[in-house]
Design a protein around this motif. Structure first.
Motif, PDB file in Angstrom:
ATOM      1  N   LEU A   1      43.208   7.909  34.103  1.00 10.62           N
ATOM      2  CA  LEU A   1      44.397   8.167  34.911  1.00 10.62           C
ATOM      3  C   LEU A   1      44.520   7.152  36.035  1.00 10.62           C
ATOM      4  O   LEU A   1      43.534   6.818  36.691  1.00 10.62           O
ATOM      5  CB  LEU A   1      44.336   9.567  35.531  1.00 10.62           C
ATOM      6  CG  LEU A   1      44.626  10.737  34.628  1.00 10.62           C
ATOM      7  CD1 LEU A   1      44.399  12.053  35.370  1.00 10.62           C
ATOM      8  CD2 LEU A   1      46.051  10.680  34.111  1.00 10.62           C
TER       9      LEU A   1
ATOM     10  N   ILE B   1      50.453  13.895  33.065  1.00 12.71           N
ATOM     11  CA  ILE B   1      49.492  12.927  32.527  1.00 12.71           C
ATOM     12  C   ILE B   1      50.196  11.939  31.601  1.00 12.71           C
ATOM     13  O   ILE B   1      49.948  10.734  31.662  1.00 12.71           O
ATOM     14  CB  ILE B   1      48.332  13.657  31.812  1.00 12.71           C
ATOM     15  CG1 ILE B   1      47.468  14.402  32.832  1.00 12.71           C
ATOM     16  CG2 ILE B   1      47.485  12.680  30.994  1.00 12.71           C
ATOM     17  CD1 ILE B   1      46.457  15.358  32.230  1.00 12.71           C
TER      18      ILE B   1
ATOM     19  N   LYS C   1      46.115  11.442  41.857  1.00 16.29           N
ATOM     20  CA  LYS C   1      45.717  12.161  40.645  1.00 16.29           C
ATOM     21  C   LYS C   1      44.945  13.436  40.981  1.00 16.29           C
ATOM     22  O   LYS C   1      44.890  14.359  40.183  1.00 16.29           O
ATOM     23  CB  LYS C   1      44.918  11.262  39.707  1.00 16.29           C
ATOM     24  CG  LYS C   1      43.537  10.881  40.166  1.00 16.29           C
ATOM     25  CD  LYS C   1      42.891   9.973  39.123  1.00 16.29           C
ATOM     26  CE  LYS C   1      41.469   9.606  39.449  1.00 16.29           C
ATOM     27  NZ  LYS C   1      40.890   8.742  38.404  1.00 16.29           N
TER      28      LYS C   1
END
Length: 168
Positions: free
Chosen positions: A43, A131, A63
């Motif tokens: 990520l 995501i 994140k």
């Protein structure tokens, strides 16, 4: 039976539909946790933090905010699981009496069960969407997400009210 303190505690077995809803809700939510753990290292530092009503990202955040989303999901799960376990504290119409108390409890418990699991699925989908966008996989839900959420939570409520109205 005017208040919840006078209402009996009745042990009612979980129905097949409640088990199915639990399997679906817990599977989606657990899957989203496993997916987040698996993908965490890939990520980027910034992920979608908020969406507008059209499903467009209108704020980006760390994140780590995805963990807040999980935390809220766990909180809702625990709260609604507790409410599901104690149907005698739910709100009922005045026609609640000894002859229909089991029907009212079961109907109310099923409604809470469905809403709990719909919320778990929604939180899993929000996380997957965030995501996906962060990794550049695309925007799968977009404009459909708000209507899906409203319909997904509205239908169980409307059906629960209709079932409750039929209880004599």
């Amino acid at each position: 039976m005017e208040n919840s303190w006078e209402r009996p505690r009745i042990k009612i077995q979980k129905t097949k539909s409640e088990w199915i809803w639990d399997i679906v809700g817990y599977s989606f939510f657990s899957g989203s946790i496993i997916f987040l753990i698996t993908i965490w290292g890939r990520l980027p530092e910034k992920v979608p933090g908020h969406y507008n009503a059209a499903g467009v990202v209108d704020r980006w955040g760390s994140k780590w905010e995805l963990l807040i989303l999980l935390g809220i999901g766990v909180f809702i799960l625990l709260l609604m699981q507790t409410l599901e376990k104690f149907p005698e504290v739910h709100n009922y119409p005045q026609r609640l009496n000894k002859s229909n108390v089991e029907q009212f409890y079961l109907n109310s418990r099923k409604l809470i069960n469905q809403l709990k699991n719909v919320c778990l699925v929604i939180f899993a989908l929000i996380q997957y969407e965030s995501i996906s966008i962060a990794l550049g996989w695309g925007n799968d839900f977009g404009k459909l997400f708000l209507p899906i959420t409203i319909i997904g939570t509205g239908i169980p409520i409307v059906l629960g009210i209709m079932r409750q109205r039929k209880i004599k």
